[in-house]
Design a protein around this motif. Structure first.
Motif, PDB file in Angstrom:
ATOM      1  N   MET A   1      -3.129   0.556  13.080  1.00 45.78           N
ATOM      2  CA  MET A   1      -3.458  -0.288  14.228  1.00 45.78           C
ATOM      3  C   MET A   1      -3.842  -1.645  13.687  1.00 45.78           C
ATOM      4  SD  MET A   1      -5.356   2.146  16.956  1.00 45.78           S
ATOM      5  CE  MET A   1      -6.838   2.474  16.038  1.00 45.78           C
ATOM      6  N   GLN A   2      -3.101  -2.633  14.092  1.00 43.02           N
ATOM      7  CA  GLN A   2      -3.283  -3.961  13.522  1.00 43.02           C
ATOM      8  C   GLN A   2      -3.438  -4.998  14.635  1.00 43.02           C
ATOM      9  OE1 GLN A   2       0.316  -4.467  11.197  1.00 43.02           O
ATOM     10  NE2 GLN A   2      -0.334  -2.978   9.649  1.00 43.02           N
ATOM     11  N   ALA A   3      -4.232  -6.004  14.357  1.00 39.16           N
ATOM     12  CA  ALA A   3      -4.419  -7.068  15.350  1.00 39.16           C
ATOM     13  C   ALA A   3      -3.194  -7.990  15.389  1.00 39.16           C
ATOM     14  CB  ALA A   3      -5.672  -7.873  15.024  1.00 39.16           C
ATOM     15  N   ILE A   4      -2.511  -8.089  14.255  1.00 38.23           N
ATOM     16  CA  ILE A   4      -1.277  -8.864  14.196  1.00 38.23           C
ATOM     17  C   ILE A   4      -0.207  -7.955  13.604  1.00 38.23           C
ATOM     18  CG2 ILE A   4      -0.106 -10.829  13.176  1.00 38.23           C
ATOM     19  CD1 ILE A   4      -2.960 -12.069  12.851  1.00 38.23           C
ATOM     20  N   ALA A   5       0.865  -7.722  14.363  1.00 40.17           N
ATOM     21  CA  ALA A   5       1.916  -6.839  13.863  1.00 40.17           C
ATOM     22  C   ALA A   5       2.954  -7.675  13.141  1.00 40.17           C
ATOM     23  CB  ALA A   5       2.548  -6.056  15.010  1.00 40.17           C
ATOM     24  N   SER A   6       2.732  -7.855  11.844  1.00 39.62           N
ATOM     25  CA  SER A   6       3.663  -8.672  11.079  1.00 39.62           C
ATOM     26  C   SER A   6       4.266  -7.845   9.949  1.00 39.62           C
ATOM     27  CB  SER A   6       2.956  -9.915  10.541  1.00 39.62           C
ATOM     28  OG  SER A   6       3.903 -10.854  10.069  1.00 39.62           O
ATOM     29  N   GLY A   7       4.956  -8.542   9.044  1.00 42.33           N
ATOM     30  CA  GLY A   7       5.582  -7.848   7.932  1.00 42.33           C
ATOM     31  C   GLY A   7       7.025  -7.487   8.208  1.00 42.33           C
ATOM     32  N   ALA A   8       7.445  -7.696   9.454  1.00 45.96           N
ATOM     33  CA  ALA A   8       8.824  -7.434   9.842  1.00 45.96           C
ATOM     34  C   ALA A   8       9.053  -8.165  11.158  1.00 45.96           C
ATOM     35  CB  ALA A   8       9.084  -5.944   9.997  1.00 45.96           C
TER      36      ALA A   8
ATOM     37  N   ALA B   1       5.170  -2.544  10.081  1.00 46.06           N
ATOM     38  CA  ALA B   1       5.360  -2.449   8.631  1.00 46.06           C
ATOM     39  C   ALA B   1       3.994  -2.581   7.959  1.00 46.06           C
ATOM     40  CB  ALA B   1       6.280  -3.559   8.131  1.00 46.06           C
ATOM     41  N   PRO B   2       3.803  -1.949   6.814  1.00 41.99           N
ATOM     42  CA  PRO B   2       2.531  -2.055   6.099  1.00 41.99           C
ATOM     43  C   PRO B   2       2.515  -3.202   5.100  1.00 41.99           C
ATOM     44  CG  PRO B   2       3.855  -0.350   5.082  1.00 41.99           C
ATOM     45  CD  PRO B   2       4.674  -0.916   6.226  1.00 41.99           C
ATOM     46  N   GLU B   3       3.605  -3.899   4.998  1.00 47.16           N
ATOM     47  CA  GLU B   3       3.847  -4.837   3.899  1.00 47.16           C
ATOM     48  C   GLU B   3       2.696  -5.790   3.579  1.00 47.16           C
ATOM     49  OE1 GLU B   3       7.666  -6.427   3.660  1.00 47.16           O
ATOM     50  OE2 GLU B   3       7.094  -8.030   2.287  1.00 47.16           O
TER      51      GLU B   3
ATOM     52  N   ALA C   1      16.594 -18.005   5.247  1.00 49.46           N
ATOM     53  CA  ALA C   1      16.268 -18.161   6.661  1.00 49.46           C
ATOM     54  C   ALA C   1      15.918 -16.845   7.344  1.00 49.46           C
ATOM     55  CB  ALA C   1      17.441 -18.822   7.392  1.00 49.46           C
ATOM     56  N   ILE C   2      16.446 -15.738   6.822  1.00 46.29           N
ATOM     57  CA  ILE C   2      16.140 -14.447   7.439  1.00 46.29           C
ATOM     58  C   ILE C   2      15.248 -13.601   6.530  1.00 46.29           C
ATOM     59  CG2 ILE C   2      18.223 -14.387   8.868  1.00 46.29           C
ATOM     60  CD1 ILE C   2      19.469 -12.504   6.771  1.00 46.29           C
ATOM     61  N   SER C   3      14.594 -14.264   5.561  1.00 49.74           N
ATOM     62  CA  SER C   3      13.768 -13.527   4.591  1.00 49.74           C
ATOM     63  C   SER C   3      12.450 -14.242   4.357  1.00 49.74           C
ATOM     64  CB  SER C   3      14.518 -13.400   3.257  1.00 49.74           C
ATOM     65  OG  SER C   3      15.850 -12.988   3.454  1.00 49.74           O
ATOM     66  N   PRO C   4      11.573 -14.280   5.344  1.00 51.87           N
ATOM     67  CA  PRO C   4      10.384 -15.124   5.247  1.00 51.87           C
ATOM     68  C   PRO C   4       9.342 -14.657   4.239  1.00 51.87           C
ATOM     69  CG  PRO C   4      10.365 -13.863   7.291  1.00 51.87           C
ATOM     70  CD  PRO C   4      11.700 -13.628   6.653  1.00 51.87           C
ATOM     71  N   LEU C   5       9.514 -13.475   3.632  1.00 51.44           N
ATOM     72  CA  LEU C   5       8.499 -13.000   2.693  1.00 51.44           C
ATOM     73  C   LEU C   5       9.014 -12.932   1.264  1.00 51.44           C
ATOM     74  CD1 LEU C   5       7.119 -10.075   4.893  1.00 51.44           C
ATOM     75  CD2 LEU C   5       6.098 -12.328   4.604  1.00 51.44           C
TER      76      LEU C   5
ATOM     77  N   PRO D   1       5.638 -12.736  13.093  1.00 53.55           N
ATOM     78  CA  PRO D   1       4.435 -13.474  13.483  1.00 53.55           C
ATOM     79  C   PRO D   1       3.651 -13.967  12.255  1.00 53.55           C
ATOM     80  CG  PRO D   1       4.484 -11.292  14.486  1.00 53.55           C
ATOM     81  CD  PRO D   1       5.568 -11.330  13.473  1.00 53.55           C
ATOM     82  N   THR D   2       2.971 -15.054  12.431  1.00 59.03           N
ATOM     83  CA  THR D   2       2.133 -15.607  11.374  1.00 59.03           C
ATOM     84  C   THR D   2       0.874 -14.761  11.204  1.00 59.03           C
ATOM     85  OG1 THR D   2       2.894 -17.817  11.913  1.00 59.03           O
ATOM     86  CG2 THR D   2       0.846 -17.645  10.639  1.00 59.03           C
ATOM     87  N   ASP D   3       0.497 -14.572   9.935  1.00 58.95           N
ATOM     88  CA  ASP D   3      -0.737 -13.852   9.638  1.00 58.95           C
ATOM     89  C   ASP D   3      -1.564 -14.754   8.722  1.00 58.95           C
ATOM     90  OD1 ASP D   3      -2.740 -12.254   8.579  1.00 58.95           O
ATOM     91  OD2 ASP D   3      -1.523 -10.432   8.657  1.00 58.95           O
ATOM     92  N   ASP D   4      -2.526 -15.464   9.309  1.00 60.01           N
ATOM     93  CA  ASP D   4      -3.280 -16.460   8.554  1.00 60.01           C
ATOM     94  C   ASP D   4      -4.088 -15.844   7.420  1.00 60.01           C
ATOM     95  OD1 ASP D   4      -2.384 -18.660   9.986  1.00 60.01           O
ATOM     96  OD2 ASP D   4      -3.868 -18.322  11.576  1.00 60.01           O
ATOM     97  N   ASP D   5      -4.657 -14.677   7.693  1.00 58.71           N
ATOM     98  CA  ASP D   5      -5.464 -14.053   6.649  1.00 58.71           C
ATOM     99  C   ASP D   5      -4.616 -13.672   5.441  1.00 58.71           C
ATOM    100  OD1 ASP D   5      -8.022 -12.763   5.704  1.00 58.71           O
ATOM    101  OD2 ASP D   5      -6.635 -11.055   5.650  1.00 58.71           O
ATOM    102  N   PHE D   6      -3.361 -13.338   5.713  1.00 56.15           N
ATOM    103  CA  PHE D   6      -2.461 -13.021   4.600  1.00 56.15           C
ATOM    104  C   PHE D   6      -2.241 -14.262   3.730  1.00 56.15           C
ATOM    105  CE2 PHE D   6       1.973 -12.769   2.955  1.00 56.15           C
ATOM    106  CZ  PHE D   6       1.724 -11.827   1.986  1.00 56.15           C
ATOM    107  N   VAL D   7      -2.098 -15.403   4.390  1.00 54.22           N
ATOM    108  CA  VAL D   7      -1.943 -16.650   3.636  1.00 54.22           C
ATOM    109  C   VAL D   7      -3.203 -16.896   2.795  1.00 54.22           C
ATOM    110  CG1 VAL D   7      -1.644 -19.143   3.802  1.00 54.22           C
ATOM    111  CG2 VAL D   7      -0.360 -17.624   5.320  1.00 54.22           C
ATOM    112  N   THR D   8      -4.360 -16.647   3.396  1.00 58.11           N
ATOM    113  CA  THR D   8      -5.611 -16.783   2.644  1.00 58.11           C
ATOM    114  C   THR D   8      -5.604 -15.870   1.425  1.00 58.11           C
ATOM    115  OG1 THR D   8      -6.775 -17.273   4.688  1.00 58.11           O
ATOM    116  CG2 THR D   8      -8.124 -16.604   2.806  1.00 58.11           C
TER     117      THR D   8
END
Length: 516
Positions: free
Chosen positions: A208-215, A236-238, A397-401, A457-464
């Motif tokens: 359960m995540q507040a931001i569903a990112s990683g895919a 994704a758990p990425e 362009a299709i591989s943001p990570l 979606p952007t995950d700011d904490d991940f950037v941190t």
RNA sequence: GAGAAGCUAGCUCAGUCGGUAGAGCAACUCCCUUUUAAGGAGUGGGUCCCGGGUUCGAUUCCCGGGCUUCUCACCA
């Protein structure tokens, strides 16, 4: 509702008669049950070539009654447990009165325990001559009757809906279904063992995540009452796994469920199992090696071969696999060479469209050069990748990570393994530059604004987290369900998921809603 | 989300050019103590997915709905 069928009423009557006689049809326990297969090996030899002596000691086992051949005062039964089947011979000469009563009221599907002496019949069949026969559970809802001869099955259940909705019936009745899920379990275990042996640590990150990112996929939404917040089931758990690399773990993996709120098909179930593996100080080249090793090892370990039949094809998982770059694979299959745009800062969307149209693809609804290229790849290349193939160097362009190829503005150090025309995984050298990562997230956001349906979606904490510093890292994800499909030679993902998602059955809502 | 197909006995399936239906296995009764898709004799079992329409009459034709499967769309 609830009208009983004739069969069900008959069973209830038998149940009542058994209880009348003071016999508990659901006894608490049956101790010291020996599994059927080892019991047979012990009594009759591994090759089924040994005849037990006349005074062989009695054995004790149990299982579901799957065949009854009534000879009058004696019967031949077949019982089945998780390990196999064995024939039982039971009659009034050896059974006590109550046990014989059970025998006479026995139904297909009942669970019984027996104690008896191993012997061979005239025709040589390994059999247990029952001294006692205990009813352990009465079958009140009759199972489909399946008969077999010489490996041929008669009147099995083929109602696909029944098989998925009531998997317990499918498993009770179809040995193929039982074997498929045994194989699945072996594969998963072998995969865990393989990774543990190489120093990887299994971890659990939030579902359960507040931001569903990683895919890029639509998530399921849920709500936490106490916090009063919206949460998403992970797609994704990425991003969490990479946070662990930041934290200092160097080899981690997570093997568990992801959830995507998308269509259901023979290749998609809303909840599906993925493994993601991250290794610090490694790159996508190491992940290619790992991918090949994993597939080869799992096949060898669970099937004893690297050559798998799939449909009318024969797939060879033996290393090394074919490797080809993304753009070269397109050129090979279509003759279209997009490599020549690599020098352009802004490759021409219109030219790409024209090229796609030249091979009959309509680029409607697409907005960018790389979307058109990816359309060509998925339409014209993917389905042709039947033997294991590693496709490398995907568009940024299709591989943001994923990390860029040094000096290349358009491509990243990413690959996907393809087998039977299906994507089996996804891997790259992980992007660890926080500023670059921020730009990529922003790029995704602006794609969304200009109409792209699904972006990451952007995950700011991940950037941190990346700002804290993540070592260069290789990551790999593999779709377990699709892997099991390949190994089990199944064409539908529902055949490898015990309880696939189906629309819930609606009982008599029709009458109720129409009654208003 | 779109299209196609399917839904008849517990299971696998026939069938009714509109007159409410059948087989095999399973079940029930009887015979049978070395059978194995056991065998022999007999019997029972159906809201023909649901609702509406047309019709003297619908499981069958028409309309709507449900569920499933397949294909497509969507989809790391």
């Amino acid at each position: 509702m609830g009208a009983l069928t004739e069969l069900e009423e008959q069973r209830l009557h038998k149940l009542a008669a058994i209880q009348q006689k003071g016999i508990d049809p659901y006894p608490v326990r049956f101790s010291n049950k020996e599994d059927i297969l080892p019991l047979k090996v012990r009594s009759f030899g591994a090759e089924d070539d040994k005849t037990p002596p006349e005074d062989a000691p009695p054995v004790k086992t149990a299982g579901r009654v799957v065949a009854i051949r009534d000879m009058g005062k004696a019967q031949f039964l077949q019982i089945q447990d998780q390990t196999g089947r064995v024939q039982i011979y039971a009659g009034n000469k050896t059974l006590g009165e109550d046990d014989y009563f059970i025998l006479k009221n026995l139904d297909l599907g009942d669970i019984i325990g027996i104690e008896g002496r191993p012997f061979r019949t005239k025709t040589g069949e390994a059999t247990l001559h029952a001294n006692t026969l205990t009813l352990l559970a009465k079958n009140l809802s009759p199972l489909p009757v399946v008969k077999e001869k010489d490996g041929e099955t008669f009147d099995g259940i083929s109602d696909i809906e029944l098989r998925y909705r009531q998997r317990y019936i499918d498993l009770a009745v179809n040995s193929d279904a039982r074997e498929t899920f045994v194989l699945r379990s072996k594969i998963i275990r072998a995969l865990r063992d393989f990774l543990h042996a190489r120093g990887f640590m299994e971890v659990e990150t939030p579902m359960m995540q507040a931001i569903a990112s990683g895919a890029a996929a639509r998530p399921f939404v849920t709500h936490h009452n106490a916090l009063g917040i919206e949460l998403f089931l992970r797609i994704a758990p990425e991003l969490y796994l990479k946070r662990l690399i930041v934290g200092g773990y160097e080899k981690v993996f997570e093997l568990n469920r992801n959830f995507r709120n998308e269509g259901i098909s023979t290749k998609h179930n809303p909840e599906f199992t993925m493994i993601e593996i991250y290794q610090a100080y490694a790159d996508y080249n190491a992940m290619m090696e790992l991918t090949e090793e994993i597939f080869e090892h799992l096949a060898q370990k669970t099937l004893g071969t690297t050559s798998l039949p799939y449909g009318d094809k024969e797939i060879s998982l033996a290393r090394p696999w074919k490797r080809v770059t993304y753009l070269d694979s397109i050129r090979e299959k279509t003759g279209l060479d997009f490599n020549r745009f690599l020098g352009d800062e802004n490759p021409s969307f219109d030219e790409a469209k024209t090229m796609a149209q030249s091979i009959g693809l309509k680029a409607e609804g697409l907005h960018t050069f790389w979307e058109v290229v990816d359309l060509v790849f998925s339409e014209k290349v993917e389905p042709t990748l039947v033997q294991p193939t590693i496709v490398m160097h995907f568009p940024k362009a299709i591989s943001p990570l994923a990390k860029s190829i040094p000096g290349n503005p358009h491509l990243v150090e990413r690959f996907e393994p393809y087998i039977t025309g299906r994507e089996m995984g996804n891997a790259f050298s992980e992007l660890n530059d926080p500023h670059e990562q921020e730009l990529r997230f922003n790029e995704q956001a602006s794609q969304k604004e200009s109409g792209a349906e699904e972006t990451m979606p952007t995950d700011d904490d991940f950037v941190t987290a990346l700002k804290v510093g993540m070592p260069p890292t290789g990551g790999l994800g593999i779709g377990i369900d699709r892997l099991v499909m390949l190994f089990a030679n199944k064409s539908s993902i529902k055949d490898v998921i015990l309880f696939p998602l189906l629309r819930p059955p609606r009982h008599d809502t029709h009458k109720e809603t129409n009654a208003e």
